[in-house]
Design a protein around this motif. Sequence first.
Motif, PDB file in Angstrom:
ATOM      1  N   GLY A 160       0.853  -1.178   0.000  1.00 55.09           N
ATOM      2  CA  GLY A 160       0.000   0.000   0.000  1.00 55.09           C
ATOM      3  C   GLY A 160       0.887   1.226   0.000  1.00 55.09           C
ATOM      4  O   GLY A 160       2.094   1.136   0.245  1.00 55.09           O
ATOM      5  N   VAL A 161       0.289   2.382  -0.266  1.00 51.83           N
ATOM      6  CA  VAL A 161       1.066   3.609  -0.457  1.00 51.83           C
ATOM      7  C   VAL A 161       0.717   4.654   0.593  1.00 51.83           C
ATOM      8  O   VAL A 161      -0.456   4.844   0.937  1.00 51.83           O
ATOM      9  N   VAL A 162       1.745   5.311   1.099  1.00 51.24           N
ATOM     10  CA  VAL A 162       1.587   6.486   1.954  1.00 51.24           C
ATOM     11  C   VAL A 162       2.107   7.691   1.179  1.00 51.24           C
ATOM     12  O   VAL A 162       3.249   7.682   0.707  1.00 51.24           O
ATOM     13  N   ILE A 163       1.278   8.722   1.047  1.00 52.42           N
ATOM     14  CA  ILE A 163       1.702   9.946   0.363  1.00 52.42           C
ATOM     15  C   ILE A 163       2.118  10.962   1.420  1.00 52.42           C
ATOM     16  O   ILE A 163       1.279  11.444   2.195  1.00 52.42           O
ATOM     17  N   ASN A 164       3.386  11.262   1.472  1.00 54.44           N
ATOM     18  CA  ASN A 164       3.906  12.264   2.398  1.00 54.44           C
ATOM     19  C   ASN A 164       3.862  13.635   1.726  1.00 54.44           C
ATOM     20  O   ASN A 164       3.948  13.739   0.505  1.00 54.44           O
ATOM     21  N   ARG A 165       3.721  14.668   2.538  1.00 55.17           N
ATOM     22  CA  ARG A 165       3.592  16.042   2.013  1.00 55.17           C
ATOM     23  C   ARG A 165       2.526  16.063   0.911  1.00 55.17           C
ATOM     24  O   ARG A 165       2.711  16.616  -0.174  1.00 55.17           O
ATOM     25  N   ALA A 166       1.384  15.445   1.223  1.00 55.73           N
ATOM     26  CA  ALA A 166       0.352  15.169   0.225  1.00 55.73           C
ATOM     27  C   ALA A 166      -0.259  16.415  -0.395  1.00 55.73           C
ATOM     28  O   ALA A 166      -0.782  16.360  -1.521  1.00 55.73           O
ATOM     29  N   ASP A 167      -0.227  17.522   0.326  1.00 57.02           N
ATOM     30  CA  ASP A 167      -0.848  18.753  -0.190  1.00 57.02           C
ATOM     31  C   ASP A 167       0.156  19.674  -0.867  1.00 57.02           C
ATOM     32  O   ASP A 167      -0.131  20.849  -1.087  1.00 57.02           O
ATOM     33  N   MET A 168       1.297  19.131  -1.247  1.00 61.41           N
ATOM     34  CA  MET A 168       2.355  19.962  -1.823  1.00 61.41           C
ATOM     35  C   MET A 168       2.034  20.435  -3.240  1.00 61.41           C
ATOM     36  O   MET A 168       2.311  21.556  -3.621  1.00 61.41           O
ATOM     37  N   HIS A 169       1.427  19.550  -4.059  1.00 62.23           N
ATOM     38  CA  HIS A 169       1.116  19.918  -5.447  1.00 62.23           C
ATOM     39  C   HIS A 169      -0.052  19.061  -5.928  1.00 62.23           C
ATOM     40  O   HIS A 169       0.089  17.851  -6.119  1.00 62.23           O
ATOM     41  N   GLN A 170      -1.201  19.685  -6.107  1.00 55.01           N
ATOM     42  CA  GLN A 170      -2.433  18.954  -6.380  1.00 55.01           C
ATOM     43  C   GLN A 170      -2.397  18.214  -7.719  1.00 55.01           C
ATOM     44  O   GLN A 170      -2.854  17.074  -7.815  1.00 55.01           O
ATOM     45  N   LYS A 171      -1.863  18.849  -8.759  1.00 54.02           N
ATOM     46  CA  LYS A 171      -1.836  18.208 -10.068  1.00 54.02           C
ATOM     47  C   LYS A 171      -1.002  16.926 -10.028  1.00 54.02           C
ATOM     48  O   LYS A 171      -1.407  15.887 -10.557  1.00 54.02           O
ATOM     49  N   SER A 172       0.165  16.987  -9.380  1.00 59.44           N
ATOM     50  CA  SER A 172       1.015  15.798  -9.259  1.00 59.44           C
ATOM     51  C   SER A 172       0.345  14.736  -8.383  1.00 59.44           C
ATOM     52  O   SER A 172       0.470  13.539  -8.647  1.00 59.44           O
ATOM     53  N   LYS A 173      -0.366  15.181  -7.369  1.00 58.03           N
ATOM     54  CA  LYS A 173      -1.077  14.236  -6.502  1.00 58.03           C
ATOM     55  C   LYS A 173      -2.165  13.516  -7.289  1.00 58.03           C
ATOM     56  O   LYS A 173      -2.346  12.287  -7.139  1.00 58.03           O
ATOM     57  N   ASN A 174      -2.881  14.238  -8.137  1.00 58.80           N
ATOM     58  CA  ASN A 174      -3.928  13.611  -8.958  1.00 58.80           C
ATOM     59  C   ASN A 174      -3.328  12.552  -9.882  1.00 58.80           C
ATOM     60  O   ASN A 174      -3.903  11.475 -10.062  1.00 58.80           O
ATOM     61  N   ALA A 175      -2.177  12.879 -10.475  1.00 61.67           N
ATOM     62  CA  ALA A 175      -1.511  11.921 -11.356  1.00 61.67           C
ATOM     63  C   ALA A 175      -1.066  10.687 -10.575  1.00 61.67           C
ATOM     64  O   ALA A 175      -1.178   9.548 -11.053  1.00 61.67           O
ATOM     65  N   LEU A 176      -0.595  10.918  -9.361  1.00 65.36           N
ATOM     66  CA  LEU A 176      -0.161   9.813  -8.499  1.00 65.36           C
ATOM     67  C   LEU A 176      -1.328   8.904  -8.140  1.00 65.36           C
ATOM     68  O   LEU A 176      -1.244   7.675  -8.249  1.00 65.36           O
ATOM     69  N   LEU A 177      -2.438   9.502  -7.730  1.00 69.02           N
ATOM     70  CA  LEU A 177      -3.612   8.714  -7.355  1.00 69.02           C
ATOM     71  C   LEU A 177      -4.175   7.946  -8.534  1.00 69.02           C
ATOM     72  O   LEU A 177      -4.631   6.802  -8.389  1.00 69.02           O
ATOM     73  N   ALA A 178      -4.144   8.572  -9.716  1.00 70.52           N
ATOM     74  CA  ALA A 178      -4.650   7.902 -10.921  1.00 70.52           C
ATOM     75  C   ALA A 178      -3.803   6.667 -11.238  1.00 70.52           C
ATOM     76  O   ALA A 178      -4.342   5.599 -11.577  1.00 70.52           O
ATOM     77  N   TRP A 179      -2.483   6.809 -11.129  1.00 70.15           N
ATOM     78  CA  TRP A 179      -1.623   5.657 -11.398  1.00 70.15           C
ATOM     79  C   TRP A 179      -1.820   4.564 -10.349  1.00 70.15           C
ATOM     80  O   TRP A 179      -1.858   3.380 -10.672  1.00 70.15           O
ATOM     81  N   MET A 180      -1.971   4.955  -9.088  1.00 69.77           N
ATOM     82  CA  MET A 180      -2.192   3.976  -8.024  1.00 69.77           C
ATOM     83  C   MET A 180      -3.462   3.164  -8.273  1.00 69.77           C
ATOM     84  O   MET A 180      -3.486   1.941  -8.076  1.00 69.77           O
ATOM     85  N   ALA A 181      -4.514   3.837  -8.711  1.00 73.49           N
ATOM     86  CA  ALA A 181      -5.768   3.147  -9.001  1.00 73.49           C
ATOM     87  C   ALA A 181      -5.586   2.153 -10.148  1.00 73.49           C
ATOM     88  O   ALA A 181      -6.085   1.022 -10.106  1.00 73.49           O
TER      89      ALA A 181
END
Length: 296
Positions: free
Chosen positions: A221-242
């Motif tokens: 499973g994945v833990v996202i640290n500093r999760a609110d640092m950059h929303q666009k990159s976070k969206n890309a990360l979550l999309a790949w995780m899914a």
Amino acid sequence: MKEIVVLSGKGGVGKSSLTAALGHLLAEGGRRITLADTDVDAPNLHVVLGAAFGSSSGITASNKAVIDYSRCSRCLKCAEVCKFDSIIGDEEPVVVSYSCEGCGACAIVCPTGAIAVQPVENGRINLVRHGSIRVVAGELGIGESSSGRLVDLVKKQARQEAALSGCSLLLTDGPPGIGCPVIASLKGSDYAVLVTEPTPSALSDLQRAAEVLRGFKVPAGVVINRADMHQKSKNALLAWMAEAGLPLLAEIPYDPQLPQALAQGCLGVVIYPDAPSSLAIRQLSGAVAAMLDNGH
């Protein structure tokens, strides 16, 4: 006994800090755990924990060429055959230990049998304590090789320590990257926690680490640290995780109190228990505890 390894692929995303905090909270909750620091090139889990030093022992995990000068003819054939330029000298051969791979070519060509390839000490295993937690940490000598073998020895020692103290969990702080040390840290693990952050480089390294896990069939499973640092990159990360089928275990917000705690040599969950990052890590600790109780 269950084994969980914390990996990152990319260094600098908070893997060791999270491992230390998670270990502290699980022990605080009454679990007997042992921590293993397998980042043998730069072990610092004990520093993050503020753990008290216990004992240390040298480890022989590689072979090097050794010259018996009483038998050496100074022909320098050994220097000529060494492909690693590990034997130097104009008048007599000198082995440069840090670059010697122990291949044995020099011993084969030596006409007087003056060279032997022998096991040498190239690292240490340190035992430290943090309250009820035992920490087994590997430390590779500067310029030394065989880091994967040293990691394997650290894991074996940590398992022994855990068994002797009746621990129910071995929590391993894995090395960064995807090489031999990471593979050695994964051996025998029941689950992997992947720590990342919302940046393109962290996502790229996470993808490579996930590929290694798939190869060894270790669930993660994945833990996202500093999760609110950059929303666009976070969206890309979550999309790949899914797409990859990797569950999100926790989102830890950027919190200036966390580096402030580390600068003081303390855990943020200890001196700033109500900080946003501490609350998120405590939720993660609860999720891990539940997973262990359910036998996953």
